[in-house]
Design an enzyme around this catalytic site. Structure first.
Site, PDB file in Angstrom:
ATOM      1  N   HIS A  57      -2.087  -5.640   1.755  1.00  0.00           N
ATOM      2  CA  HIS A  57      -3.018  -6.150   1.065  1.00  0.00           C
ATOM      3  C   HIS A  57      -3.384  -8.037   1.097  1.00  0.00           C
ATOM      4  CE1 HIS A  57      -7.878  -7.366  -0.423  1.00  0.00           C
ATOM      5  NE2 HIS A  57      -6.344  -7.509  -1.493  1.00  0.00           N
TER       6      HIS A  57
ATOM      7  N   PHE B  12     -15.713   2.772   6.862  1.00  0.00           N
ATOM      8  CA  PHE B  12     -14.164   3.180   6.703  1.00  0.00           C
ATOM      9  C   PHE B  12     -14.227   3.269   5.123  1.00  0.00           C
ATOM     10  CE2 PHE B  12     -14.059  -1.460   7.332  1.00  0.00           C
ATOM     11  CZ  PHE B  12     -13.607  -2.246   6.774  1.00  0.00           C
TER      12      PHE B  12
ATOM     13  N   TYR C 288     -12.448  -1.830  -4.235  1.00  0.00           N
ATOM     14  CA  TYR C 288     -13.013  -2.678  -2.934  1.00  0.00           C
ATOM     15  C   TYR C 288     -14.869  -2.703  -2.753  1.00  0.00           C
ATOM     16  CZ  TYR C 288      -8.613  -1.651  -0.221  1.00  0.00           C
ATOM     17  OH  TYR C 288      -7.450  -2.597  -0.170  1.00  0.00           O
TER      18      TYR C 288
ATOM     19  N   GLU D 167      -8.782 -10.947  -7.930  1.00  0.00           N
ATOM     20  CA  GLU D 167      -8.290  -9.994  -7.606  1.00  0.00           C
ATOM     21  C   GLU D 167      -7.217  -9.415  -8.987  1.00  0.00           C
ATOM     22  OE1 GLU D 167      -9.089  -8.428  -3.215  1.00  0.00           O
ATOM     23  OE2 GLU D 167      -7.281  -9.517  -3.587  1.00  0.00           O
TER      24      GLU D 167
ATOM     25  N   THR E 287      -5.067  -7.870  10.716  1.00  0.00           N
ATOM     26  CA  THR E 287      -5.193  -5.816  10.132  1.00  0.00           C
ATOM     27  C   THR E 287      -4.801  -5.343  10.555  1.00  0.00           C
ATOM     28  OG1 THR E 287      -7.623  -7.440   8.742  1.00  0.00           O
ATOM     29  CG2 THR E 287      -7.657  -5.261   8.982  1.00  0.00           C
TER      30      THR E 287
ATOM     31  N   LYS F 195       0.730  -1.178  -0.497  1.00  0.00           N
ATOM     32  CA  LYS F 195      -0.394   0.170  -0.258  1.00  0.00           C
ATOM     33  C   LYS F 195       0.922   1.173   0.207  1.00  0.00           C
ATOM     34  CE  LYS F 195      -3.747  -2.149   1.795  1.00  0.00           C
ATOM     35  NZ  LYS F 195      -4.639  -2.328   3.588  1.00  0.00           N
TER      36      LYS F 195
ATOM     37  N   ARG G 157       2.785  -6.505   9.093  1.00  0.00           N
ATOM     38  CA  ARG G 157       2.225  -5.657   9.700  1.00  0.00           C
ATOM     39  C   ARG G 157       2.409  -5.198  10.993  1.00  0.00           C
ATOM     40  NH1 ARG G 157      -3.669  -7.725   7.368  1.00  0.00           N
ATOM     41  NH2 ARG G 157      -3.384  -6.828   5.396  1.00  0.00           N
TER      42      ARG G 157
ATOM     43  N   ASN H  98      -1.729   0.106   6.490  1.00  0.00           N
ATOM     44  CA  ASN H  98      -1.661  -1.604   7.542  1.00  0.00           C
ATOM     45  C   ASN H  98      -0.800  -1.888   6.993  1.00  0.00           C
ATOM     46  OD1 ASN H  98      -3.429  -2.529   5.423  1.00  0.00           O
ATOM     47  ND2 ASN H  98      -4.742  -3.547   7.161  1.00  0.00           N
TER      48      ASN H  98
HETATM   49  P1  AMP Z   1      -9.271  -6.714   3.878  1.00  0.00           P
HETATM   50  O1  AMP Z   1      -9.939  -6.799   2.018  1.00  0.00           O
HETATM   51  O2  AMP Z   1      -9.387  -7.201   4.471  1.00  0.00           O
HETATM   52  O3  AMP Z   1      -7.948  -5.812   3.064  1.00  0.00           O
HETATM   53  O4  AMP Z   1      -9.912  -4.747   4.298  1.00  0.00           O
HETATM   54  C1  AMP Z   1      -9.816  -3.648   3.689  1.00  0.00           C
HETATM   55  C2  AMP Z   1      -9.152  -2.300   4.302  1.00  0.00           C
HETATM   56  O5  AMP Z   1      -9.701  -2.499   4.580  1.00  0.00           O
HETATM   57  C3  AMP Z   1      -7.678  -3.453   5.262  1.00  0.00           C
HETATM   58  O6  AMP Z   1      -6.326  -4.032   4.751  1.00  0.00           O
HETATM   59  C4  AMP Z   1      -7.896  -1.713   5.888  1.00  0.00           C
HETATM   60  O7  AMP Z   1      -6.663  -1.208   6.049  1.00  0.00           O
HETATM   61  C5  AMP Z   1      -9.239  -1.305   6.279  1.00  0.00           C
HETATM   62  N1  AMP Z   1      -9.658  -1.728   7.068  1.00  0.00           N
HETATM   63  C6  AMP Z   1      -9.951  -2.638   7.482  1.00  0.00           C
HETATM   64  N2  AMP Z   1     -11.270  -2.677   9.424  1.00  0.00           N
HETATM   65  C7  AMP Z   1     -11.246  -1.649   9.185  1.00  0.00           C
HETATM   66  C8  AMP Z   1     -11.276  -0.004  10.203  1.00  0.00           C
HETATM   67  N3  AMP Z   1     -12.113  -1.039  11.236  1.00  0.00           N
HETATM   68  N4  AMP Z   1     -11.575   0.672   9.940  1.00  0.00           N
HETATM   69  C9  AMP Z   1     -10.390   1.389   8.866  1.00  0.00           C
HETATM   70  N5  AMP Z   1      -9.468   0.931   7.977  1.00  0.00           N
HETATM   71  C10 AMP Z   1     -10.374  -0.409   8.159  1.00  0.00           C
END
Ligand code: AMP
Length: 146
Positions: A122, A64, A56, A133, A98, A16, A109, A119
């Site tokens: 991905h 978020f 996304y 993806e 995460t 990222k 991470r 973070n």
């Molecule tokens: P993922 O598809 O699981 O990678 O989720 C997408 C991204 O959303 C995560 O890698 C985080 O960067 C972000 N994310 C997930 N949960 C939260 C949250 N509670 N608050 C802020 N960002 C989040």
């Protein structure tokens, strides 16, 4: 573990904007390669808002979502396809939780990221997601799971 029982898979990995701007590409790629994952395709690019929203879209009703999209377009990202036995889970294990505060020491991470939003990485979370993806960024790649 006996790799012959595991399936060879491909998964999408993104470094990222935070990881790229901190110049951690090399160190993070070493984690994947040292764990036996092979980089079979890679691109450095900056997403448009529309592309980030598409990528996304699964999260588009989460609180978020807007912050996530804005973060993901804030700078260049490094996108790659990793291949190896059990690559989807292996990549996720290497990434860690995460939320970096919950990630185990030694995970990417824990070592390279500051917050749940910034973070560092991905990774696809299932075969289905990996297929979507990978084709999103690398439409020319033939995906297989054998
Ligand atoms: P993922 O598809 O699981 O990678 O989720 C997408 C991204 O959303 C995560 O890698 C985080 O960067 C972000 N994310 C997930 N949960 C939260 C949250 N509670 N608050 C802020 N960002 C989040």
């Amino acid at each position: 573990m006996n790799n012959s029982k595991l399936k060879k898979q491909q998964t999408l990995s993104i470094l990222k904007p935070d990881a790229v701007s901190k110049r951690k590409i090399g160190q993070i790629l070493s984690r994947f390669e040292d764990a036996g994952l092979k980089i079979i395709a890679a691109r450095l690019l900056q997403l448009s808002k529309k592309e980030a929203e598409q990528f996304y879209s699964i999260h588009n009703n989460r609180v978020f979502f807007n912050d996530l999209v804005n973060f993901m377009i804030s700078g260049p990202i490094f996108v790659q396809v990793l291949e190896g036995f059990d690559a989807i889970q292996k990549n996720r294990d290497l990434m860690g939780d995460t939320d970096p505060k919950k990630a185990i020491p030694g995970s990417i991470r824990f070592d390279f990221s500051d917050s749940i939003e910034a973070n560092a990485v991905h990774g696809s979370d299932s075969l289905e997601t990996a297929k979507f993806e990978i084709s999103f960024f690398f439409p020319e790649i033939n995906i297989y799971n054998s």
